[in-house]
Design a protein around this motif. Structure first.
Motif, mmCIF file in Angstrom:
data_model
loop_
_atom_site.group_PDB
_atom_site.id
_atom_site.type_symbol
_atom_site.label_atom_id
_atom_site.label_comp_id
_atom_site.label_asym_id
_atom_site.label_seq_id
_atom_site.Cartn_x
_atom_site.Cartn_y
_atom_site.Cartn_z
ATOM 1 N N ASN A 136 -62.161 -38.894 85.078
ATOM 2 C CA ASN A 136 -61.681 -39.943 84.167
ATOM 3 C C ASN A 136 -62.403 -39.812 82.828
ATOM 4 O O ASN A 136 -63.472 -39.196 82.735
ATOM 5 N N ASN A 137 -61.856 -40.434 81.795
ATOM 6 C CA ASN A 137 -62.624 -40.655 80.562
ATOM 7 C C ASN A 137 -62.268 -42.049 80.037
ATOM 8 O O ASN A 137 -61.538 -42.785 80.710
ATOM 9 N N LYS A 138 -62.768 -42.391 78.847
ATOM 10 C CA LYS A 138 -62.560 -43.779 78.410
ATOM 11 C C LYS A 138 -61.084 -44.096 78.171
ATOM 12 O O LYS A 138 -60.680 -45.250 78.171
ATOM 13 N N TYR A 139 -60.269 -43.072 77.989
ATOM 14 C CA TYR A 139 -58.847 -43.308 77.743
ATOM 15 C C TYR A 139 -58.078 -43.603 79.026
ATOM 16 O O TYR A 139 -57.014 -44.205 78.977
ATOM 17 N N GLY A 140 -58.603 -43.149 80.134
ATOM 18 C CA GLY A 140 -57.880 -43.426 81.368
ATOM 19 C C GLY A 140 -58.286 -42.545 82.526
ATOM 20 O O GLY A 140 -59.238 -41.770 82.466
ATOM 21 N N LYS A 141 -57.440 -42.647 83.537
ATOM 22 C CA LYS A 141 -57.737 -42.106 84.857
ATOM 23 C C LYS A 141 -57.280 -40.654 84.999
ATOM 24 O O LYS A 141 -56.128 -40.328 84.667
ATOM 25 N N ASN A 142 -58.160 -39.802 85.477
ATOM 26 C CA ASN A 142 -57.822 -38.401 85.781
ATOM 27 C C ASN A 142 -57.176 -37.684 84.596
ATOM 28 O O ASN A 142 -56.306 -36.835 84.772
ATOM 29 N N LEU A 143 -57.603 -38.023 83.384
ATOM 30 C CA LEU A 143 -56.923 -37.447 82.213
ATOM 31 C C LEU A 143 -57.415 -36.037 81.890
ATOM 32 O O LEU A 143 -56.806 -35.332 81.096
ATOM 33 N N ILE A 144 -58.539 -35.659 82.507
ATOM 34 C CA ILE A 144 -59.029 -34.284 82.322
ATOM 35 C C ILE A 144 -59.024 -33.639 83.706
ATOM 36 O O ILE A 144 -59.555 -34.232 84.656
ATOM 37 N N GLY A 145 -58.410 -32.476 83.820
ATOM 38 C CA GLY A 145 -58.388 -31.882 85.154
ATOM 39 C C GLY A 145 -57.565 -30.621 85.231
ATOM 40 O O GLY A 145 -57.125 -30.079 84.216
ATOM 41 N N ALA A 146 -57.367 -30.185 86.454
ATOM 42 C CA ALA A 146 -56.608 -28.946 86.671
ATOM 43 C C ALA A 146 -55.965 -29.005 88.050
ATOM 44 O O ALA A 146 -56.434 -29.734 88.923
ATOM 45 N N PHE A 147 -54.897 -28.247 88.205
ATOM 46 C CA PHE A 147 -54.383 -28.030 89.557
ATOM 47 C C PHE A 147 -55.169 -26.845 90.111
ATOM 48 O O PHE A 147 -55.148 -25.759 89.538
ATOM 49 N N HIS A 148 -55.879 -27.075 91.176
ATOM 50 C CA HIS A 148 -56.648 -25.990 91.801
ATOM 51 C C HIS A 148 -56.672 -26.267 93.299
ATOM 52 O O HIS A 148 -57.272 -27.246 93.738
ATOM 53 N N GLN A 149 -55.984 -25.419 94.045
ATOM 54 C CA GLN A 149 -55.843 -25.688 95.477
ATOM 55 C C GLN A 149 -57.098 -25.293 96.246
ATOM 56 O O GLN A 149 -57.704 -24.267 95.970
ATOM 57 N N PRO A 150 -57.477 -26.103 97.244
ATOM 58 C CA PRO A 150 -58.570 -25.696 98.128
ATOM 59 C C PRO A 150 -58.117 -24.518 98.994
ATOM 60 O O PRO A 150 -56.908 -24.289 99.131
ATOM 61 N N ILE A 151 -59.067 -23.798 99.579
ATOM 62 C CA ILE A 151 -58.650 -22.716 100.488
ATOM 63 C C ILE A 151 -58.498 -23.245 101.916
ATOM 64 O O ILE A 151 -57.942 -22.565 102.782
ATOM 65 N N ALA A 152 -59.018 -24.444 102.148
ATOM 66 C CA ALA A 152 -58.852 -25.093 103.461
ATOM 67 C C ALA A 152 -59.204 -26.565 103.327
ATOM 68 O O ALA A 152 -59.973 -26.947 102.451
ATOM 69 N N VAL A 153 -58.620 -27.372 104.199
ATOM 70 C CA VAL A 153 -58.972 -28.794 104.271
ATOM 71 C C VAL A 153 -59.328 -29.085 105.730
ATOM 72 O O VAL A 153 -58.522 -28.823 106.628
ATOM 73 N N ASN A 154 -60.554 -29.577 105.941
ATOM 74 C CA ASN A 154 -60.987 -29.873 107.312
ATOM 75 C C ASN A 154 -61.178 -31.372 107.474
ATOM 76 O O ASN A 154 -62.151 -31.940 106.976
ATOM 77 N N ILE A 155 -60.244 -31.996 108.147
ATOM 78 C CA ILE A 155 -60.277 -33.459 108.328
ATOM 79 C C ILE A 155 -60.857 -33.773 109.703
ATOM 80 O O ILE A 155 -60.228 -33.488 110.729
ATOM 81 N N ASP A 156 -62.039 -34.358 109.716
ATOM 82 C CA ASP A 156 -62.671 -34.730 110.986
ATOM 83 C C ASP A 156 -62.697 -36.261 111.060
ATOM 84 O O ASP A 156 -63.489 -36.908 110.358
#
Ligand SMILES: NC(=O)c1ccc[n+]([C@@H]2O[C@H](COP(=O)([O-])OP(=O)(O)OC[C@H]3O[C@@H](n4cnc5c(N)ncnc54)[C@H](O)[C@@H]3O)[C@@H](O)[C@H]2O)c1
Ligand SMILES: O=C(O)C(=O)C[C@@H](O)[C@H](O)[C@H](O)COP(=O)(O)O
Ligand SMILES: [Zn+2]
Length: 346
Positions: A136-156
């Motif tokens: 986030n920044n002062k202008y709003g939510k998640n306004l700086i970022g990138a699409f970058h996929q994880p190589i795995a998601v482990n949900i325990d």
């Protein structure tokens, strides 16, 4: 259970919903976490991971620290430990840690791998999947970022045993989001079943992850369909920003935002009064807030123009069509939106 994401550019990864398994990495690994998660669960994670070199960077806990300063701190740790392009970050925490770790991974030496090990309900059902990363920044939510996929998601699901009730509710809000926008049967199932039951919550996690993986596989970069996952967020993000990220949890703001979006849907004839009430009641069953007092309606409206879905000054709203379907539209008049907002200003 394993859910697979497969993107048109051939990126593929597994989302595993199960007790964490032991893993060895023949590369440098950095676990990114915060003091809350670390004190509760870091020993458990460390038992499962061995690596060529393992280190931990601990950043402050809270949405207000989801900013560039914390990203700098994570990168600093990576440089200090001489990570290279083959190194790996592990996001160990809720959505805040996941979004920041993913973003740091996306820019460190122009991009390295990362794995999501989500520990909140919200991050298990939504944030860890799909590769939206940022701050986030002062202008709003998640306004700086990138699409970058994880190589795995482990949900325990084991991690949920220590989760405070309010955080649990915030996660349920995102589950409700998936059901209202895409799956009528799932919504009916949610109405009938109690998510405090261990078996039911596992079913709901699996259903939500399947839904999100299906959406992201079709539209990774939010050119169309994926915007539906933003149902409730157009309003919710403004609420989070107006209240300095310290009053409502993200999921709670989304809960209120869904109630607002439903009012808009009702106004344009897409939802009946009865349908809006069913969603509200489901949220209230888990003590998720459903009301918010808008102080300045015009100011609230102006905030929408910084929403990432808005293009050329047209605001995009996600409006449910009944329960289980929705429309993404930039054709709703300002008058209609303002009238709905006024309903929340008394
Ligand atoms: N990238 C995406 O697709 C996506 C989707 C949804 C939300 N998000 C983002 O995720 C964030 C919200 O994530 P969140 O709700 O997980 O909040 P969070 O990451 O702030 O975690 C909530 C709180 O729970 C604590 N916690 C984490 N795991 C715990 C556990 N097992 N036991 C006890 N306490 C624990 C955390 O330390 C924190 O205090 C927001 O920044 C939101 O924008 C991103
Ligand atoms: O994955 C998505 O796409 C989502 O919209 C999921 C949301 O729950 C999440 O909060 C997301 O970060 C909001 O998207 P943003 O692009 O408005 O930041
Ligand atoms: Zn969200």
């Amino acid at each position: 259970m394993i859910v697979n994401i497969s993107l048109p550019d051939n990126t593929k990864y597994d989302i595993t919903i199960d007790t964490l398994k032991k893993q060895y990495f023949d590369r440098k690994v950095v676990i990114v976490t915060n003091p809350t998660v670390s004190s509760l669960h870091l020993d458990y994670l460390k038992e499962k991971i061995s690596a060529k070199e393992l280190s931990v960077v601990t950043v402050p806990d809270g949405e207000q620290y989801k900013n560039m300063e914390t990203i700098e701190a994570i990168l600093e740790h990576c440089f200090e430990h001489k990570l290279n392009r083959n190194s790996l970050l592990i996001a160990f925490g809720g959505g805040v840690i996941g979004d920041m770790t993913g973003f740091a991974a996306s820019i460190y030496q122009r991009g390295i791998d990362f794995i999501q090990v989500p520990t909140t309900l919200l991050s298990q059902v939504d944030a860890s999947v799909g590769g939206k990363t940022g701050v986030n920044n002062k202008y709003g939510k998640n306004l700086i970022g990138a699409f970058h996929q994880p190589i795995a998601v482990n949900i325990d699901p084991h991690f949920l045993t220590t989760l405070p009730k309010r955080e649990f509710g915030a996660g349920i809000a995102e589950i409700v989001k998936m059901a209202v926008t895409f799956n009528k049967d799932f919504f009916q199932w949610l109405e009938k079943n109690n998510l405090n039951d261990e078996k039911n919550i596992k079913t709901a996690i699996a259903k939500s992850v399947e839904t999100k993986a299906w959406v992201v596989s079709q539209d990774e970069k939010e050119r169309g369909l994926r915007a539906a996952l933003n149902y409730g967020h157009t309003f919710g993000h403004v609420i989070e920003n107006e209240t300095n990220y310290n009053t409502y949890l993200h999921g709670e703001a989304v809960g209120i935002g869904m109630v607002m979006a439903n009012e808009l849907a009702k106004k344009i004839g897409y939802m009946s009064e009865g349908e809006t009430l069913r969603v509200k009641h489901l949220l209230e069953k888990y003590d998720i807030p459903t009301s918010y007092k808008i102080e300045d309606v015009e100011d609230f409206y102006e905030h929408f123009f910084l929403d990432k879905k808005s293009l050329d000054n047209r605001i995009k709203f996600i409006v449910p069509k009944g329960i289980g379907d929705c429309e993404i539209t930039d054709l709703i008049s300002k008058e209609n939106v303002i009238e709905v907002l006024k309903g929340f200003s008394n």
